[in-house]
Design an enzyme around this catalytic site. Structure first.
Site, short mmCIF file in Angstrom:
data_model
loop_
_atom_site.label_atom_id
_atom_site.label_comp_id
_atom_site.label_asym_id
_atom_site.label_seq_id
_atom_site.Cartn_x
_atom_site.Cartn_y
_atom_site.Cartn_z
N GLY A 1 2.11 2.02 10.77
CA GLY A 1 2.99 3.18 10.63
C GLY A 1 3.63 3.61 11.95
O GLY A 1 4.18 4.70 12.05
N SER B 1 3.38 -2.40 10.36
CA SER B 1 4.83 -2.32 10.59
C SER B 1 5.56 -3.63 10.27
O SER B 1 6.48 -4.01 10.99
CB SER B 1 5.11 -1.86 12.02
OG SER B 1 4.58 -0.56 12.23
N LYS C 1 0.12 4.25 -0.28
CA LYS C 1 -0.54 5.44 0.31
C LYS C 1 -0.30 6.65 -0.61
O LYS C 1 -0.19 6.49 -1.81
CB LYS C 1 -0.04 5.67 1.73
CG LYS C 1 -0.14 4.40 2.58
CD LYS C 1 -0.05 4.68 4.04
CE LYS C 1 -0.02 3.36 4.80
NZ LYS C 1 -0.13 3.50 6.22
N ASN D 1 0.86 -1.18 0.00
CA ASN D 1 0.00 0.00 0.00
C ASN D 1 0.90 1.23 0.00
O ASN D 1 1.48 1.58 1.03
CB ASN D 1 -0.89 -0.04 1.26
CG ASN D 1 -1.71 1.24 1.42
OD1 ASN D 1 -1.78 2.06 0.51
ND2 ASN D 1 -2.34 1.39 2.58
N GLY E 1 2.75 -1.21 4.31
CA GLY E 1 2.76 0.23 4.03
C GLY E 1 4.17 0.71 3.75
O GLY E 1 4.71 0.52 2.66
N GLY E 2 4.78 1.32 4.76
CA GLY E 2 6.08 1.97 4.59
C GLY E 2 7.12 1.13 3.87
O GLY E 2 7.80 1.63 2.95
N GLU F 1 -7.07 4.14 7.88
CA GLU F 1 -6.94 5.58 7.60
C GLU F 1 -8.22 6.11 6.95
O GLU F 1 -8.61 7.25 7.19
CB GLU F 1 -5.69 5.83 6.73
CG GLU F 1 -4.42 5.67 7.56
CD GLU F 1 -3.18 5.32 6.77
OE1 GLU F 1 -3.18 5.43 5.53
OE2 GLU F 1 -2.19 4.91 7.42
N HIS G 1 -9.60 0.46 4.92
CA HIS G 1 -8.33 0.74 5.60
C HIS G 1 -8.59 1.66 6.78
O HIS G 1 -9.44 2.55 6.71
CB HIS G 1 -7.34 1.38 4.62
CG HIS G 1 -5.94 1.45 5.17
ND1 HIS G 1 -5.55 2.42 6.06
CD2 HIS G 1 -4.87 0.65 4.99
CE1 HIS G 1 -4.28 2.21 6.38
NE2 HIS G 1 -3.84 1.15 5.75
N GLU H 1 -5.36 -5.64 10.47
CA GLU H 1 -4.41 -4.56 10.68
C GLU H 1 -4.72 -3.85 11.99
O GLU H 1 -5.56 -2.93 12.02
CB GLU H 1 -4.50 -3.55 9.53
CG GLU H 1 -4.13 -4.10 8.18
CD GLU H 1 -3.52 -3.03 7.29
OE1 GLU H 1 -2.41 -3.23 6.82
OE2 GLU H 1 -4.15 -1.98 7.10
#
Ligand code: PEP
Length: 233
Positions: free
Chosen positions: A163, A195, A12, A10, A216-217, A94, A92, A157
């Site tokens: 994050g 993470s 983002k 993802n 993600g990251g 967010e 998600h 999640e």
């Protein structure tokens, strides 16, 4: 039917034409199976072109619950399908927390995606307060049962792990995955997200009910993403 293993990135709201091109070049050089990337909308066509004929799938990060009409700024499932999109992330945290998406809206998005032939990746997960109050199972069950769940991928999640650099332990992830496993069709892949890094991926993916990850990251760094895919497949 055997459950497939999947690692989805993802991205983002990150990237530029140049950084997307560089990241895709690095991924295509290894061309791993069992993975997908979910870029921001403006880069979907670039990603579709670059990944055509490779083993890497792609998806979107959001979709409208509406088929068409006066919905400024929204993108329909049919539009995504027309580009060859395979996956779309729905629910998600967010989207739920920053944009106020309700369980009902997430369910409508899930249905719209399915109707257009996309595979939704439904995210569920509890906040830290909910976990501390012993409400994890109640929360994920509510989020899941709002949706007519067929033909999708499920992603657990925990919100407190997204994050933050703080991931669930493999045992914490497994406990929730096992709980969810009894509530979805047997062939459903259940991904863990929060993470995940090359350093912790193998231990999490070794759990019997963890079928891969939503990343993600670390999905923005080609080597990290490829190492995580390798750990899952
Ligand atoms: C996510 O946004 O779905 C996610 C899991 O992010 P991160 O890997 O950065 O925690």
């Amino acid at each position: 039917m055997a459950r497939v293993r999947l690692v989805a990135g993802n991205w983002k709201m990150h990237g530029s034409r140049a950084s997307v091109a560089a990241l895709l070049d690095a991924l295509v050089a290894q061309n791993p199976a069992g993975c997908a990337v979910c870029p921001p909308f403006p880069y979907l066509a670039q990603v579709a072109d670059r990944l055509r004929g490779t083993r890497i799938a792609w998806g979107a990060q959001n979709v409208s619950e509406h088929a068409q009409g006066a919905y400024t700024g929204e993108v329909s499932a049919a539009m995504l399908a027309e580009f060859g999109c395979r996956y779309v992330i729905v629910g998600h945290s967010e989207r739920r927390h920053l944009y106020g998406e309700s369980d009902a809206q997430v369910a409508a998005k899930y249905g719209a995606a399915r109707k257009a032939g996309l595979t939704p990746i439904l995210c569920v997960g509890e906040t830290l307060d909910e976990r501390d109050a012993g409400r994890t199972e109640e929360v994920v069950a509510r989020q899941l049962s709002a949706v007519q769940f067929t033909g999708g991928v499920l992603a657990y999640e925990p919100v407190w792990a997204i994050g933050t650099g703080r991931n669930a332990t493999p045992e914490q992830a497994q406990a929730v995955h096992a709980y969810l496993r009894n509530r979805v069709p047997a062939e459903t892949p259940i991904l863990y997200g929060g993470s995940v890094k090359p350093q912790n991926a193998a231990a999490i993916f070794a759990m019997p009910d963890v079928d891969g990850g939503l990343i993600g990251g670390a999905s923005l760094v080609a080597k990290d993403f490829l190492d995580i895919v390798k750990a899952a497949t």
